[in-house]
Design a protein around this motif. Sequence first.
Motif, short mmCIF file in Angstrom:
data_model
loop_
_atom_site.label_atom_id
_atom_site.label_comp_id
_atom_site.label_asym_id
_atom_site.label_seq_id
_atom_site.Cartn_x
_atom_site.Cartn_y
_atom_site.Cartn_z
N SER A 88 -12.58 -0.13 -6.15
CA SER A 88 -12.16 0.84 -5.28
C SER A 88 -10.62 0.61 -4.75
O SER A 88 -9.65 1.03 -4.43
N VAL A 89 -10.32 -0.88 -4.55
CA VAL A 89 -9.30 -1.44 -3.94
C VAL A 89 -8.15 -1.35 -5.09
O VAL A 89 -7.06 -0.92 -4.82
N LEU A 90 -8.68 -1.72 -6.44
CA LEU A 90 -7.84 -1.36 -7.17
C LEU A 90 -7.13 0.04 -7.66
O LEU A 90 -6.07 0.28 -7.98
N LYS A 91 -8.10 0.79 -7.55
CA LYS A 91 -7.75 2.23 -7.91
C LYS A 91 -7.02 2.57 -6.64
O LYS A 91 -6.09 3.34 -7.05
N ALA A 92 -7.07 2.39 -5.48
CA ALA A 92 -6.00 2.49 -4.47
C ALA A 92 -4.82 2.11 -4.74
O ALA A 92 -3.65 2.82 -4.49
N TYR A 93 -4.90 0.94 -5.18
CA TYR A 93 -3.27 0.00 -5.49
C TYR A 93 -2.76 0.65 -6.55
O TYR A 93 -1.65 1.02 -6.55
N VAL A 94 -3.49 1.03 -7.71
CA VAL A 94 -2.77 1.97 -8.74
C VAL A 94 -2.21 3.03 -8.62
O VAL A 94 -1.33 3.59 -8.94
N SER A 95 -2.92 3.83 -7.51
CA SER A 95 -2.54 5.32 -7.06
C SER A 95 -1.26 5.03 -6.42
O SER A 95 -0.38 5.89 -6.61
N PHE A 96 -1.29 4.00 -5.53
CA PHE A 96 -0.19 3.88 -4.92
C PHE A 96 1.21 3.55 -5.59
O PHE A 96 2.23 4.22 -5.62
N LEU A 97 0.93 3.02 -6.86
CA LEU A 97 2.05 2.41 -7.80
C LEU A 97 2.49 3.70 -8.47
O LEU A 97 3.69 4.04 -8.59
N LEU A 98 1.49 4.74 -8.72
CA LEU A 98 1.97 5.77 -9.55
C LEU A 98 2.68 6.79 -8.43
O LEU A 98 3.63 7.45 -9.03
N PHE A 99 2.33 6.91 -7.20
CA PHE A 99 3.12 7.66 -6.44
C PHE A 99 4.30 7.21 -6.08
O PHE A 99 5.51 7.89 -5.86
N CYS A 100 4.71 5.87 -6.19
CA CYS A 100 5.87 5.26 -5.97
C CYS A 100 6.77 5.50 -7.38
O CYS A 100 7.94 5.78 -6.92
#
Length: 798
Positions: A88-100
């Motif tokens: 779940s940590v990585l999913k949040a991190y990747v989602s953060f990158l996508l929104f960036c």
Amino acid sequence: MNKHKKNSLENQSNNELDKNNTVFYETIVLLFIFSFLIIDFFPQFGSVEIIAPQFLYLSFINIITAVFLYKNQDLISNGLVAVFKKSSVLKAYVSFLLFCGFALFSANNFSLAIVNFMQIITVFCLFINLSVLLHNRLDLIYKIVFLVGISVFIQAYLELNHFIGTAKTSTILNGLSVLKGNTGNVNIFAANLSGKIPFLLLGITHFTKWKKGLLILSLFLASLLIFLTASRASYISLFVEIVLFIIVFLKINNQKKPNYINYISIVLPLLIAFFTANIIFEKSNNNDRYKSVTNRILQISASKEKDASKNARLTYWGNAIEIIKKNPVLGIGLGNWKIESMPYEKTQTNDLQISAHPHNDFLEIAAETGVLNSIIYLFIFIFGLVLNLKNIFNKNEKEVQIIASLALLLMVSYGIDALFNFPLYRPTMQINFCFFLALTILNIKPTAALKEFDYRKAITLILILLSVVTFYFSYSAFEAFRLENDTRNDLAQNESDYNYSAKEIISRIPKFPNVAISSQPFIELAGIYSLKEKQYPEALKYFNLSQKINPYTGRSEWYKYRIYKELGNTDSAYFYAKKAFEIRPRSEDYYLSAIVVTVNKKDTTAILQIHNQFTKYIQKPNIWINTSSALAQSQYSNKALIQFIDSGLLVFPNDTTLLNRKKSFQNDGLRTNTISSKPVKNEAVKPNNITIANQYGTESKYDKAIVYYKKALLDDPKNIIITQNIGICYFKLNQFKTAIIYLEKTLNSPTLTDGKTEFLLGASYLNTKNREKGCQNLKLAENKNYPGAAALVVQYCN
């Protein structure tokens, strides 16, 4: 040879081969970690800030590592993909990158946005490489801990030596001001050390004998430096880390008889560091930041009107909230804070000072990429907190608990810094962030590899591609930072002594980023150098382009004022001088220019409006002196001039410059007394010496300005402002020894507190080969936050 013996030899050979492979791979892991620990010892390589060469280096390390992994795919466990998919940590991190990435399209300045996005992707590649290398190799943690411990010891030893050397040759206060390593900022340096404390704590409780002793010494030195930096965020971080570690240590070991040696080994170095820092602070004779550790701690919660650091943060946070309200979905664009925040700061910061960041990563992410993305970023830490606490308190495997405790402390340290500073764009802080992510995600039982597809080749190829792209943008940013550093030093000279030509500058202007750290568009430099070469059409073209990139500095307008003044177009000069002042009403240069052009129109009402606007924010005696000179030249009545000076004396009742100016008006020293404040027809009014000198100074005719400043000084020999102006003029003429004579007379003046005298003195001493006095004065200017002082300190005094 019988069959049994043959099989035995084959098994032994295979075991030795596996053992050799294991040692080889473990060595590669440790070399990789060592390779990015050394960025804390990097020189700046001519860059205006350390982050550019650091990001460039990390991009290079990512390429080398990715290519190595492609050639040695056996090093990659295909089970890592299964771990990633469940995290779940990585999913949040990747989602953060996508929104960036989405926020690239909302940015007014795409060039800034793409550079910042590539910096974030550089960190992502670093995290992937670290995860690949550490997967199923977390048993290396104590070797990593000791490696970090050695780097902390070297870093702390070098910085304390630097502090002691500066304190011996100068003052303790100056020594304290240089405590920032090569991070470029005292708070970043303290946060960097604080982020390594968890490694030291874990190592102290694990190792014995000399290794334990070395880590205890490292803890003492690192803690002492943290205390000496007086960084409140790092004080909080250090306290929370120690308390959490002791709680977790008790839970993990669950001992009936606690190991008091370990507790003493942690607490005693901290106490000694605390008292040592207080003794040093006491000898510094400083009553503000460096009064005592206890006093600095109390400032965390105390309401203190004069606490500029706290007030500045609150101001930036308020601006961020206003920006978020107007751009809640996609924000203003990644990296665009340094431009889009300027309209909010025009009445809050002096001259052209800007906040490159709002000193809170969560607010900055919300402002630049939208509220939803800021929440996603927050969930990285929430998920990490829950997962690590679960591993600590619900697991019985000690190894899992130890890794989880280290990841938890790294997360806490980074999270606290993210609340008060801007670690997102600091490579030295992002290394801790990568450790937190990797240790959190990998700290699970071995997972079966996915059999349907071998992801190893795809992972390495994507890593190589991303790393090459980030290397391109990192190199472009590095060259841009070198250009900014070169031109910043060049523009500090007299205009006639510039080393570069407009053609050279144009050939070096980067596309990514197109704006300097100071918020100045690089194309504006082409205009400045074209102006120096009297290429007015070209200069106007470049200033027009600069305005489109950043319309909030007023610099392009101010340079247009200069162009039209030199061309004799008074109406255009008047328009652009007033426009620059409207854009940045706290700029003293813009105030002076607006006053000068208004004098030509004899518009006393406009002069008073400019004065009142400027003194709403900045009040210094010389402001009343300059405005009264302009009013006198514009045929303002003598009686009204005395009343105007009286308004200044209400603010500065004991200032000798204002008292002497009042006497001059009372004695009719500047012009004959009149009853009316209206102009008198056919009355010849002679401009006073200060006004004439100021006009020559604005036109960069410093030799002529000196003549009239010296005449003014004969009339008012105690006028510290005039003395400083003479020193500035000699400095601009590169007559540094004479500049020093005048500038030394203005040191420690209660009127001149902005650090300008110290800055010019420091630069003058450096130019006369007196490095010791040069650095001493530059550090004093840096303490007063004078623009450009920090860059010169980094370049010449470290």
